[in-house]
Motif scaffolding. Structure first.
Motif, PDB file in Angstrom:
ATOM      1  N   ILE A 104      13.084   5.242   4.623  1.00  0.00           N
ATOM      2  CA  ILE A 104      12.610   5.301   3.290  1.00  0.00           C
ATOM      3  C   ILE A 104      11.063   5.370   3.218  1.00  0.00           C
ATOM      4  N   GLY A 105      10.207   5.014   4.200  1.00  0.00           N
ATOM      5  CA  GLY A 105       8.970   5.452   4.175  1.00  0.00           C
ATOM      6  C   GLY A 105       8.585   6.827   4.393  1.00  0.00           C
ATOM      7  N   SER A 106       9.458   7.662   4.652  1.00  0.00           N
ATOM      8  CA  SER A 106       9.428   9.181   5.004  1.00  0.00           C
ATOM      9  C   SER A 106       9.391   9.994   3.571  1.00  0.00           C
ATOM     10  N   LYS A 107       9.423   9.284   2.353  1.00  0.00           N
ATOM     11  CA  LYS A 107       9.491   9.904   1.044  1.00  0.00           C
ATOM     12  C   LYS A 107      10.926  10.688   0.944  1.00  0.00           C
ATOM     13  N   THR A 108      10.870  11.199  -0.169  1.00  0.00           N
ATOM     14  CA  THR A 108      12.281  12.097  -0.538  1.00  0.00           C
ATOM     15  C   THR A 108      12.715  13.031   0.422  1.00  0.00           C
ATOM     16  N   GLN A 109      11.543  13.656   0.727  1.00  0.00           N
ATOM     17  CA  GLN A 109      11.675  14.869   1.690  1.00  0.00           C
ATOM     18  C   GLN A 109      12.210  14.444   3.291  1.00  0.00           C
ATOM     19  N   GLY A 110      11.509  13.236   3.585  1.00  0.00           N
ATOM     20  CA  GLY A 110      11.968  12.855   4.876  1.00  0.00           C
ATOM     21  C   GLY A 110      13.293  12.334   4.822  1.00  0.00           C
ATOM     22  N   ILE A 111      13.806  11.850   3.964  1.00  0.00           N
ATOM     23  CA  ILE A 111      15.203  11.075   3.628  1.00  0.00           C
ATOM     24  C   ILE A 111      16.013  12.340   3.782  1.00  0.00           C
ATOM     25  N   GLY A 134       0.716  -1.104   0.039  1.00  0.00           N
ATOM     26  CA  GLY A 134       0.109   0.043  -0.139  1.00  0.00           C
ATOM     27  C   GLY A 134       0.759   1.308   0.186  1.00  0.00           C
ATOM     28  N   ILE A 135       1.900   1.252  -0.619  1.00  0.00           N
ATOM     29  CA  ILE A 135       2.787   2.432  -0.935  1.00  0.00           C
ATOM     30  C   ILE A 135       2.795   3.008  -2.366  1.00  0.00           C
ATOM     31  N   PHE A 142       8.650   5.534  -4.379  1.00  0.00           N
ATOM     32  CA  PHE A 142       9.546   4.660  -3.731  1.00  0.00           C
ATOM     33  C   PHE A 142      10.963   4.339  -4.342  1.00  0.00           C
ATOM     34  N   VAL A 143      10.806   4.241  -5.814  1.00  0.00           N
ATOM     35  CA  VAL A 143      11.893   4.450  -6.342  1.00  0.00           C
ATOM     36  C   VAL A 143      13.010   5.556  -6.113  1.00  0.00           C
ATOM     37  N   PHE A 144      12.121   6.731  -6.264  1.00  0.00           N
ATOM     38  CA  PHE A 144      13.107   7.987  -6.108  1.00  0.00           C
ATOM     39  C   PHE A 144      13.329   8.084  -4.674  1.00  0.00           C
ATOM     40  N   SER A 145      12.872   7.703  -3.704  1.00  0.00           N
ATOM     41  CA  SER A 145      13.393   7.572  -2.479  1.00  0.00           C
ATOM     42  C   SER A 145      14.467   6.863  -2.287  1.00  0.00           C
TER      43      SER A 145
END
Length: 521
Positions: free
Chosen positions: A382-389, A339-340, A345-348
């Motif tokens: 990883i689940g925090s998306k690109t901004q979180g990472i 459910g993601i 995910f690839v960009f993250s």
């Protein structure tokens, strides 16, 4: 008369408000944003019980209008922030519109972490779906359909939402067949998770019962519009002939429109691994005249579960120079089961591996999905998306360029050119005129892919204005419809200013990046 339904998960209260378009005016996306701002305040935070999830079918959804199986879903981004809104398809929008629901407004937090909202022609109930906390999406769908029947249409979330991961999103089931469901881009599964809401279920065997003022003439105009869509080279030839690969090609070169010759896949995928031997869904919703999902496939050929598979394939190529359709499908399938957002995910993963200065193998990329499933520290990152990472590695300023930006940031790179179809718009900027027409289509429930045929098309806009009259009994010209869309945009921006402390910008669909190129000089 249709109705707006208010559902409070804290108190289990369900109430109704009669809806009359003549009095309220708002419909589709504009009604969604109106209700979010009506029911929240600037101090409402993302995971507050006061925050709402609003689901609103388009005005034409659930009718015989072609390619209108869409629903707008919105929520508050957070305290001091504006609204987050997405547009979804599947079997649910037309069914819920056929039951006479103009909108659902969901608030509160349930004490049960497997809560479902069940809707049929007789009732709405708040119920529990036992033992689904760690189940994959396909297992959740199977349990719901075993319990309530195959006519159920579902919007829900997978296990990642239980952990309130920003990367989590919503799934929506297609009509019966394969693929069974897809997961939307840029969803807010974390808010579903914060409310302990697992799924919304509509159990109804009818699709086209949304009431029309003049059903006969509405149907006649719908057929005229269907012909315009089918006769468009993108909607009638490239998309059904090649699927969503068309969009990737258009992003690279707008003059490189594929021919109408059917796409022949280079790889035949093993049925037992990726799909059961059953009917392939060739459209994402009933009465779609484009059929970009799998109309280009035969039963023994490669089948896409969603346009996301093409996007994942393109993202893997862009980020890692990986050209492997089987691996793309493997990534997308596993991401969807969790459910993601598979493309994000690839960009993250790419930003993460850049941050730790590692060139990953395919196995390295894939194992990150297991980290997300197990809710490990790495999985949470990883689940925090690109901004979180990026926030974890902010000392490396070079990583900022890899953070996913709103698609509207790309508008400055294009010079949009539209025909001035009506003299009223001679002084309106072409880009703004395009946005107005995008919002118009969204208000009515049209699939955004119809934009190729309907935007910048005077005949189509006049037909749509006739359809509006035959649907509602309210006369409106094409110019008035476009001007109303402009008021909707202004209203959203005004509400953003009232709520946001950061940058104010239009909330437009990701797909607009293709339209920038298609309508540019």
């Amino acid at each position: 008369m249709s109705k707006i339904c208010y559902i409070n998960l804290t108190t289990n209260e369900i109430s109704y408000e009669n809806y009359n378009i003549e009095n309220l005016i708002y419909h589709g996306r504009s009604l969604t944003s109106y209700l979010v701002n009506k029911c929240t305040s600037p101090s409402t935070d993302r995971f507050d019980g006061e925050n709402v999830i609003v689901l609103t079918p388009g005005l034409f959804t659930g009718t015989t209008a072609p390619s209108t199986g869409r629903i707008s879903i919105a929520t508050k981004k957070g305290k001091g922030l504006g609204m987050q809104i997405i547009n979804m398809t599947g079997a649910l929008p037309q069914k819920i519109a056929s039951l006479g629901f103009e909108s659902l407004v969901i608030s509160g937090k349930s004490i049960n972490n497997n809560t479902i909202i069940y809707i049929d022609k007789n009732k709405i109930e708040i119920k529990s779906l036992d033992n689904c906390n760690k189940k994959f999406v396909s297992e959740i769908i199977s349990e719901i359909k075993t319990t309530y029947g195959n006519d159920c249409a579902i919007i829900g979330t997978g296990p990642a939402s239980n952990n309130m991961m920003p990367l989590s999103t919503m799934f929506s089931t297609y009509p019966e067949g394969y693929p069974q469901y897809y997961c939307t881009r840029n969803g807010f599964g974390d808010i579903f998770g914060s409310k302990n809401l697992k799924a919304i279920i509509v159990n109804h065997d009818k699709y086209f019962q949304n009431i029309c003022f003049d059903e006969k003439n509405f149907s006649i105009e719908s057929k005229k519009l269907a012909k315009l869509i089918i006769n468009n080279p993108i909607c009638g030839q490239a998309l059904p002939g090649h699927g969503s690969i068309t969009l990737i090609k258009l992003l690279k070169n707008k003059d490189n429109i594929p021919s109408s010759k059917a796409y022949v896949p280079k790889v035949k995928l093993p049925l037992e691994e990726f799909r059961p031997a059953k009917k392939i869904n060739k459209t994402c919703a009933p009465l779609c005249v484009i059929g970009c999902l799998n109309r280009h496939c035969k039963n023994d050929e490669e089948a896409f579960s969603a346009p996301a598979e093409s996007e994942v394939n393109a993202a893997l190529s862009h980020c890692y120079n990986i050209e492997d359709i089987l691996f793309s499908k493997k990534i997308n399938t596993r991401a969807f089961e969790l459910g993601i957002d598979s493309t994000e995910f690839v960009f993250s993963s790419h930003l993460y591996y850049k941050a730790i200065n590692k060139v990953p193998s395919k196995d390295d990329i894939y194992v990150l999905l297991t980290e997300i499933e197990n809710n490990t520290i790495l999985g949470k990152i990883i689940g925090s998306k690109t901004q979180g990472i990026y926030n974890f590695f902010r000392e490396n300023q070079e990583l900022e360029k890899l953070v996913t930006k709103p698609v509207i940031n790309e508008e400055k790179n294009f010079n949009i050119a539209l025909d001035k179809l009506f003299k009223d718009f001679e002084n309106v900027d072409d880009l703004e005129l395009m946005y107005r027409q995008i919002f118009l289509l969204s208000n009515l429930g049209f699939c955004i892919f119809t934009a190729f045929a309907l935007i910048n098309n005077k005949e189509a806009l006049n037909i749509i204005s006739n359809m509006y009259y035959y649907k509602t009994g309210q006369k409106i010209t094409a110019v008035e419809m476009i001007n109303f869309a402009d008021k909707c945009i202004e209203s959203e921006i005004r509400n953003e200013k009232d709520n946001a402390v950061g940058v104010i910008q239009k909330n437009i669909p990701e797909f607009t990046k293709v339209l920038y190129r298609y309508f540019s000089l």
